[in-house]
Design an enzyme around this catalytic site. Structure first.
Site, short mmCIF file in Angstrom:
data_model
loop_
_atom_site.label_atom_id
_atom_site.label_comp_id
_atom_site.label_asym_id
_atom_site.label_seq_id
_atom_site.Cartn_x
_atom_site.Cartn_y
_atom_site.Cartn_z
N ARG A 59 -10.15 0.87 6.36
CA ARG A 59 -9.67 0.20 5.13
C ARG A 59 -10.71 0.24 4.03
O ARG A 59 -10.38 0.18 2.85
CB ARG A 59 -9.32 -1.26 5.42
CG ARG A 59 -8.12 -1.47 6.33
CD ARG A 59 -7.67 -2.93 6.25
NE ARG A 59 -6.79 -3.32 7.33
CZ ARG A 59 -5.46 -3.11 7.36
NH1 ARG A 59 -4.88 -2.50 6.36
NH2 ARG A 59 -4.74 -3.53 8.38
N ASP A 91 6.86 3.87 3.51
CA ASP A 91 7.03 4.89 4.56
C ASP A 91 8.49 4.89 5.01
O ASP A 91 9.34 5.48 4.35
CB ASP A 91 6.04 4.58 5.69
CG ASP A 91 6.08 5.61 6.80
OD1 ASP A 91 6.56 6.73 6.57
OD2 ASP A 91 5.63 5.31 7.92
N PHE A 109 -0.17 10.97 7.98
CA PHE A 109 -0.78 9.64 8.14
C PHE A 109 -2.09 9.58 7.38
O PHE A 109 -3.01 10.35 7.63
CB PHE A 109 -1.00 9.31 9.62
CG PHE A 109 -1.16 7.84 9.83
CD1 PHE A 109 -0.05 7.02 9.96
CD2 PHE A 109 -2.43 7.26 9.83
CE1 PHE A 109 -0.19 5.65 10.12
CE2 PHE A 109 -2.57 5.88 9.97
CZ PHE A 109 -1.45 5.08 10.12
N LYS A 135 5.77 8.06 0.59
CA LYS A 135 5.92 9.31 1.36
C LYS A 135 7.25 9.95 1.04
O LYS A 135 8.29 9.27 1.02
CB LYS A 135 5.83 9.04 2.86
CG LYS A 135 4.45 8.69 3.32
CD LYS A 135 4.36 8.64 4.84
CE LYS A 135 3.01 8.09 5.27
NZ LYS A 135 2.91 7.87 6.71
N ASP A 185 0.82 -1.21 0.00
CA ASP A 185 0.00 0.00 0.00
C ASP A 185 0.85 1.26 0.00
O ASP A 185 0.62 2.17 -0.77
CB ASP A 185 -0.99 0.00 1.19
CG ASP A 185 -0.33 -0.31 2.53
OD1 ASP A 185 0.91 -0.51 2.57
OD2 ASP A 185 -1.05 -0.36 3.54
N ASP A 200 -5.03 1.43 6.87
CA ASP A 200 -5.76 1.47 8.12
C ASP A 200 -5.11 2.36 9.16
O ASP A 200 -3.94 2.72 9.06
CB ASP A 200 -5.84 0.07 8.73
CG ASP A 200 -4.50 -0.37 9.32
OD1 ASP A 200 -3.50 -0.38 8.57
OD2 ASP A 200 -4.43 -0.65 10.53
P1 IMP Z 1 7.27 1.03 6.44
O1 IMP Z 1 7.79 -0.32 6.84
O2 IMP Z 1 7.55 2.08 7.48
O3 IMP Z 1 7.67 1.47 5.05
O4 IMP Z 1 5.71 0.97 6.50
C1 IMP Z 1 4.98 0.15 5.72
C2 IMP Z 1 3.65 -0.16 6.34
O5 IMP Z 1 3.28 0.75 7.38
C3 IMP Z 1 2.60 -0.01 5.28
O6 IMP Z 1 2.44 -1.22 4.56
C4 IMP Z 1 1.39 0.36 6.09
O7 IMP Z 1 0.72 -0.79 6.54
C5 IMP Z 1 1.94 1.12 7.28
N1 IMP Z 1 1.88 2.59 7.07
C6 IMP Z 1 2.89 3.46 6.87
N2 IMP Z 1 2.45 4.71 6.71
C7 IMP Z 1 1.10 4.64 6.80
C8 IMP Z 1 0.04 5.64 6.72
O8 IMP Z 1 0.24 6.84 6.50
N3 IMP Z 1 -1.21 5.14 6.87
C9 IMP Z 1 -1.50 3.84 7.09
N4 IMP Z 1 -0.56 2.89 7.17
C10 IMP Z 1 0.73 3.29 7.03
MG MG Z 2 -1.17 -1.11 8.29
#
Ligand code: IMP
Ligand code: MG
Length: 191
Positions: free
Chosen positions: A173, A111, A160, A139, A108, A167
């Site tokens: 969702r 981040d 966020f 992001k 999705d 979610d």
């Molecule tokens: P990362 O490992 O920090 O890149 O984050 C990945 C996961 O964190 C995504 O697959 C989402 O499930 C969750 N996530 C990160 N940012 C957001 C946001 O802004 N809204 C909702 N879920 C997020």
């Molecule tokens: Mg999530």
């Protein structure tokens, strides 16, 4: 609020809508055309990271007219909160049989990069022919892990967001659009 904003009970939790259903579907048309052109006469293996990429998976896959296999990976990195723990837990031990295959990982949102870096590393061990990454959102921020997405739906600021699969504590969702969650709700959960 755009036409698909009839989710009155949760509407008040959303600060503003970033992309409505029409904008998302239009972008998916373009992404699917690009992916289809990049894999001529090849069979693709899509690995969707649950649960956030469910809507993306359904809407994107049916726009890709290539022979295709689908598998899902269940990964936890957020523990229900808005802050990432940095630790990525795989819910299943086995890696799908990917030897010699062209793999497209779907998630999705990119981040911190912890999740996609961990998934990429795990799938590499299965010796696929190629691995590419497709995310709906990315992001604009400094990442904790070195990971790149080959296909990005939309670049967004570091806020966020929820909806269209994304979610906050397992809620929102089902929203047909992507919106910024009100900051007070995030703050409340951190107390
Ligand atoms: P990362 O490992 O920090 O890149 O984050 C990945 C996961 O964190 C995504 O697959 C989402 O499930 C969750 N996530 C990160 N940012 C957001 C946001 O802004 N809204 C909702 N879920 C997020
Ligand atoms: Mg999530």
């Amino acid at each position: 609020m755009p036409a698909d904003g009839l989710f009155r009970l949760v509407q008040g939790d959303i600060e503003r809508v970033l992309f409505d259903g029409t904008a998302i579907h239009k972008r998916l048309d373009e992404m699917a055309a690009q992916i289809t052109a990049d894999y001529p006469d090849r069979e693709l293996t899509v690995i969707a990271i649950l649960t956030g990429s469910l809507m993306l998976m359904l809407d994107l896959m049916r726009r890709i007219p290539l022979p295709l296999k689908l598998d899902c990976l269940s990964v936890v990195s957020y523990h229900g909160r808005a802050q990432t723990s940095g630790e990525v837990i795989f819910k299943q031990l086995a890696v799908p049989d990917l030897a010699g295959r062209d793999v497209l990982i779907l998630d999705d949102i990119l981040d911190t990069g912890h999740t996609l870096a961990a998934v990429h590393k795990k799938l590499e061990r299965a010796k696929p022919r190629s691995i590419r990454v497709c995310v709906l959102l990315s992001k604009r921020k400094q990442r904790a892990c070195d990971v790149n997405a080959d296909y990005v739906g939309f670049e967004i600021d570091d806020e966020f967001v929820v909806g269209y699969g994304l979610d906050f504590m397992e809620r929102y969702r089902n929203l047909p659009y992507i919106g910024v969650l009100r900051k007070e709700l995030l703050e409340q959960s951190n107390q």
